[in-house]
Design a protein around this motif. Structure first.
Motif, short mmCIF file in Angstrom:
data_model
loop_
_atom_site.label_atom_id
_atom_site.label_comp_id
_atom_site.label_asym_id
_atom_site.label_seq_id
_atom_site.Cartn_x
_atom_site.Cartn_y
_atom_site.Cartn_z
N THR A 479 127.82 29.70 -33.73
CA THR A 479 128.38 30.69 -32.79
C THR A 479 129.27 31.28 -33.27
O THR A 479 129.15 32.66 -33.59
CB THR A 479 129.25 29.72 -31.75
N LYS A 480 129.85 31.13 -34.72
CA LYS A 480 131.22 31.06 -35.27
C LYS A 480 129.96 32.73 -36.30
O LYS A 480 130.43 33.72 -36.58
CB LYS A 480 131.12 31.08 -36.44
N ALA A 481 129.11 32.11 -36.58
CA ALA A 481 128.09 33.13 -37.06
C ALA A 481 127.48 34.10 -36.65
O ALA A 481 127.27 35.44 -36.85
CB ALA A 481 127.13 32.13 -38.18
N VAL A 482 127.27 34.00 -35.75
CA VAL A 482 126.19 34.59 -34.08
C VAL A 482 127.50 36.29 -34.36
O VAL A 482 126.90 37.17 -33.95
CB VAL A 482 125.85 34.14 -33.34
N GLU A 483 128.81 35.80 -34.40
CA GLU A 483 130.36 36.42 -33.96
C GLU A 483 130.53 37.20 -35.03
O GLU A 483 131.25 38.36 -34.84
CB GLU A 483 130.83 35.76 -34.18
N CYS A 484 129.83 37.26 -36.28
CA CYS A 484 129.74 37.62 -37.44
C CYS A 484 129.17 39.63 -37.07
O CYS A 484 128.87 40.16 -38.01
CB CYS A 484 129.01 37.10 -38.75
N THR A 485 128.02 38.82 -36.37
CA THR A 485 126.78 40.31 -36.30
C THR A 485 126.84 41.26 -35.16
O THR A 485 127.77 40.84 -34.46
CB THR A 485 125.27 39.98 -36.17
N ASN A 486 126.51 42.19 -35.28
CA ASN A 486 126.78 43.32 -34.01
C ASN A 486 125.86 43.97 -34.01
O ASN A 486 125.29 44.95 -35.19
CB ASN A 486 127.46 44.37 -35.00
N THR A 487 124.89 43.29 -33.55
CA THR A 487 123.24 44.05 -32.75
C THR A 487 122.64 43.79 -31.32
O THR A 487 124.18 43.85 -30.77
CB THR A 487 121.93 43.07 -33.52
#
Length: 500
Positions: A479-487
């Motif tokens: 979840t933390k890794a996905v929160e770093c993305t912006n797509t």
């Protein structure tokens, strides 16, 4: 007791208790993983069979006086109203696959053999539960006891099935595509019970464990011998190299293929050095397709020669591929790889994915086609495990010395590589738990680098959808890794992660 209160309310008040109880149990398993008292089928049986002290009224000679109450040890289920008891036993008969067979039999026998008069509907539900149990043992009737010492241990819940025990005793790998050694298998104390899966066992019998590394080492040793070629052989190789560059006709190319096979398979010759001199990868696509179609021989070694054919004709062309591969070359490659799957893995697919610059879209498309049409899903699972979990992939593939500079010692992550794994997951390839762990670790490291990449986001969405059961332990870091993305798919990924 408290976690089970809603279930007992269902048995007491619901007009369809069996169906509602099944639904409640199914929905409660995921939510109970973090609770102090997890909801499991074993804990429910343990609660129903728990000994309790119940007050029992005894006969008394003076009816005007209240009878004295005496305590008696009974099971918890026997303290419930008769209607609830019968509903619970009926539910257990329907959902018997989820529960321990031995525990269900013991519970039903305890209800019937308590030494007291049992309600008609309760007795009927208990007998039905015993009737639907596999290979019921009716020796309990004469003993009227709670426990049975004559149940077969082979039917015991969470025990190792007999067919797995017999396979483990053999001195070979049971499932070659899984990263489980015999030592790890023998050290495990319990596995989920169940009948032998005939389809899986037949696949396991077909895909035998093979000494892959020994074959790869044979080719590497052949190259490392450094035996100089005789002048006559060098002259023949030089002549063949000149013919490779000039494609005249199919018949001439077939003759050329026969000459290459004859010189390479001559006894005592170093085939690797001969192919390095001939440079067959410089043929155009049509000539290459003819060469690979005719460089085969039923008497040749199963792995070594097909590997040399792939790594000397097809691999060098695909390593430098920048545009979509031609249909004629891809078709010939696929047909050859279908016949030599092991060689295709070690002499083409593995080094190709390890491309020094990382794979691009044309290479990704070629790899996807070859994998989908040539390899069994179990082989693809093992292939993914080698890529993700083996630290020294560059020591396990076949490649001519002149092309080793095009291959990286470690996996190079690109958008196309994420796209490749997405294609494999969409093809219903089931990754091992260790492979999933490696992917999650890579995702954590690469989330900032690919934060705006839609291909990276689509891969994550596919991963969360296809491997949801394997990602529960990785929910927080992922979840933390996905929160770093912006797509465009970031919110969809977070939504699916929140439901794990």
């Amino acid at each position: 007791m408290e976690p089970w209160t809603p279930l007992f309310d269902v048995f007491l008040n619901s007009p369809t208790p069996e169906a509602d109880a099944s639904r409640w149990l199914q929905e409660s398993f995921p939510s109970s993983s973090t609770s102090a008292a997890p909801i499991t089928t074993a804990s429910f049986l343990s609660l129903l069979s728990k000994p309790c002290d119940a007050a029992v009224a005894q006969g008394y000679p003076f009816p005007s006086s209240p009878p004295p109450a005496q305590t008696k040890r009974v099971m918890f289920i026997q303290t419930l109203p008769a209607m609830v008891q019968s509903r619970i036993l009926s539910f257990l008969a329907i959902e018997r696959q989820r529960f321990c067979a031995r525990g269900l039999s013991s519970l039903a026998r305890g209800v019937l053999g308590g030494g007291e008069e049992v309600d008609f509907w309760v007795a009927r539900a208990a007998r039905h539960l015993l009737d639907v149990m596999p290979e019921s043992n009716y020796g309990w009737i004469s003993r009227m006891g709670f426990d049975s010492g004559e149940e077969r241990s082979g039917n015991e819940f969470e025990s190792v099935p007999a067919w797995l025990k017999s396979e483990a005793a053999a001195a070979r790998v049971l499932l070659p595509w899984l990263p489980v050694s015999l030592d790890e298998f023998n050290s495990a104390e319990s596995f989920p019970g169940g009948e032998k899966n005939e389809e899986l066992s037949s696949e396991a019998g077909e895909i035998e464990a093979e000494p892959m590394d020994e074959d790869v080492e044979d080719i590497e040793i052949c190259d490392s011998l450094g035996v100089p070629l005789e002048p006559e052989i060098q002259d023949k190789a030089t002549s063949l190299r000149a013919q490779i560059a000039n494609f005249e006709s199919t018949s001439r190319t077939v003759a050329l293929a026969n000459a290459i096979r004859e010189i390479c398979l001559a006894k005592g010759l170093n085939s690797v050095r001969v192919l390095d001199l001939i440079e067959p990868w410089k043929a155009d696509d049509e000539a290459a397709s003819v060469l690979i179609s005719h460089l085969t021989d039923g008497s040749e070694k199963e792995f070594t020669w097909p590997s040399l054919v792939l790594c000397s004709i097809i691999l060098p062309r695909l390593l430098v591929l920048e545009v979509r591969v031609t249909r004629v070359l891809l078709t010939a490659t696929i047909e050859y790889c279908k016949l030599h799957q092991k060689a295709a893995e070690y002499a083409l697919l593995l080094p190709l994915v390890m491309r020094k610059e990382g794979i691009n879209n044309p290479v990704c498309e070629a790899i996807t086609r070859i994998i989908k049409e040539c390899l069994h899903p179990a082989h693809v699972t093992a292939f993914c495990h080698k890529l993700l979990c083996d630290g020294k992939n560059n020591e396990r593939f076949v490649c001519l010395p002149s092309h080793q500079c095009l291959i990286s010692p470690e996996l190079v992550w690109t958008e196309s590589l994420f796209n490749l794994f997405q294609n494999l997951l969409n093809h219903n390839i089931h990754l091992t738990l260790e492979s999933v762990d490696c992917i999650v670790n890579s995702v954590q490291k690469l989330s900032l680098r690919f934060s705006k990449s839609l291909k990276f986001g689509n891969f994550l969405l596919c991963l969360v959808t296809k491997c949801a059961s394997s990602l529960k332990s990785h929910k927080q870091p992922l979840t933390k890794a996905v929160e770093c993305t912006n797509t465009l798919v970031t919110k969809s990924i977070l939504s699916k992660l929140s439901n794990l």
